[in-house]
Design an enzyme around this catalytic site. Structure first.
Site, PDB file in Angstrom:
ATOM      1  N   SER A   1      -2.727  -6.212  -8.632  1.00 21.86           N
ATOM      2  CA  SER A   1      -0.875  -5.495  -8.619  1.00 21.86           C
ATOM      3  C   SER A   1      -0.724  -5.966  -9.670  1.00 21.86           C
ATOM      4  CB  SER A   1      -1.097  -5.131  -7.848  1.00 21.86           C
ATOM      5  OG  SER A   1      -0.008  -5.859  -6.972  1.00 21.86           O
TER       6      SER A   1
ATOM      7  N   LYS B   1       5.353  -8.556   0.435  1.00 21.53           N
ATOM      8  CA  LYS B   1       5.435  -7.405   2.241  1.00 21.53           C
ATOM      9  C   LYS B   1       5.946  -8.116   3.384  1.00 21.53           C
ATOM     10  CE  LYS B   1       4.362  -3.639   0.200  1.00 21.53           C
ATOM     11  NZ  LYS B   1       4.827  -2.538   0.361  1.00 21.53           N
TER      12      LYS B   1
END
Lengths: 315, 90
Positions: free
Chosen positions: A257, A43
């Site tokens: 994830s 991110k």
């Protein structure tokens, strides 16, 4: 590698082969280590892209306040970028996210507004949109609908992957805002029309889907189904199992994830191997496991770990 | 033939609270028709004007049916179908 500042060092992550998990020398798995970004997740690319786009559009000037709904990593990336560029940051975060994420955000000086656990990120988005309407002077980049999110991957992650792995046949990533899959997917398709773009979507437990009615569902504005080849739903058990396998077999300590993406990647690898095809399958390691230690996901049996992360937004 | 269908919390009012129900159909469309016969009203929550509703995701053995042929997705005995509302990630 030398960079003029931390912001200049975003991206340029290693792509490492996984010789033990790959079924054969013809069907190979490759991990793109996005945990090597400045704040430890993919991110950072998005955070920098969102802020630079807002600056270019004249929406942000020094001293301004940025508001963003986030389950953690985007917030942490934005907090670092905001700190270095002189902005204030307010993150709207579901209350069922790990304590580490909150501590890191506070350390960077960000303010956290909690949204209810039930409904997960849907609620964070709803709360943030409400706050944005009440405070027109705050700037909300809005990662779910801002093209700059996908463009960070179109201009960064995608070209890096193709340069390192010109023989790529499959790209696999987790599906959240959809930015990674949309950006990398579009770039790779333009250069390799036959490439398969595969989404791995975390399947949470019931609390997260606690909507009052179906009309409250959410599909990110960035999502374009036509970019994907297919999309798999991966539950907590498989995600945890694969996260542990990745560490045990290849030494990579990743967040949960990543186990979700690896599960889909291994399924594709097995099919290719059984069909006698060759394949170069790249997937995203979105972050390291550090921020999830307090969830108990890495200790005890898989069943125990699964019980511990019940009700949490683990991806 | 029988297909196991996982029902999300929000739609269990139609299945007397059952988390998982059985239904029959060689395609997803036929399965939904059968589901609606067994649990009246459920079909309307899944479909809108003959298409899957925007905020409804349906998976056949964990793969999104929108990439498998949508309502024409073929089903065989023992398949597992999962219905979930679309929620935000990130």
């Amino acid at each position: 590698m030398r960079y003029d500042s931390l912001l200049d060092s975003v991206g340029h992550t290693p792509l490492v082969g996984l010789p033990t998990l790959s079924p054969s020398s013809e069907v190979r798995l490759w991990a793109k280590l996005e945990d090597r970004n400045p704040t430890g997740s993919v991110k950072d690319r998005v955070a920098l892209g969102l802020v630079e786009a807002a600056e270019k559009e004249g929406r942000l000037k020094p001293g301004d306040t940025i508001l963003e709904p986030t389950s953690g990593n985007t917030g942490i990336g934005l907090a670092m970028v905001a700190k270095l560029k002189g902005y204030k940051l307010i993150c709207v975060m579901p209350e069922n996210t790990s304590e580490e994420r909150r501590q890191i955000l506070r350390m960077y000086g960000a303010e956290i507004i909690s949204s209810p656990a039930a409904g997960g990120s849907n609620e964070a988005v709803r709360v943030a949109k409400g706050l944005a309407a009440e405070h027109p002077d705050w700037v909300m980049p809005y990662q779910y609908g801002n093209p700059a999110n996908a463009l960070a991957h179109y201009h960064g992650t995608g070209p890096e992957l193709l340069a390192d792995l010109p023989t790529i046949t499959h790209f696999v990533a987790g599906l959240g805002t959809t930015g990674t899959l949309m950006g990398v997917g579009r770039y790779l398709r333009e250069h390799k029309p036959d490439v398969r773009i595969v989404a791995a979507e975390p399947r949470y437990d019931e609390l997260i889907y606690g909507l009052r009615n179906l009309d409250e569902g959410f599909v990110p504005e960035l999502y374009d189904e036509s970019v994907l080849t297919t999309r798999y739903s991966v539950g907590a058990h498989d995600a945890l199992r694969r996260t542990r396998e990745l560490l045990a077999a290849e030494g990579v300590f990743a967040g949960i994830s990543t186990g979700c993406a690896l599960h889909a990647a291994l399924g594709i690898a097995r099919k290719a191997f059984e069909a006698g095809q060759s394949a170069d399958i790249a997937f995203i390691v979105a972050d390291g496991g550090w921020k999830y230690l307090s969830t108990g996901a890495y200790e005890g049996t898989l069943d125990e770990a699964e019980d511990r992360i019940e009700g949490q937004l683990w991806a | 033939m029988s297909v196991s269908v996982s029902i999300p919390t929000i739609l269990r009012t139609y299945t007397d609270g059952a988390k998982r129900v059985e239904a029959e159909g060689t395609t997803l469309a036929a399965l939904i028709t059968d589901l609606d016969t067994r649990h009246p009203g459920l079909g309307d929550r899944l479909l809108d004007a003959g298409e899957l509703r925007r905020f409804v995701n349906v998976y056949k053995n964990d793969e999104d049916v929108r990439f498998l042929g949508g309502l024409s997705t073929p089903l065989t005995d023992g398949d597992a179908v999962t219905v979930l509302p679309a929620v935000a990630g990130g």
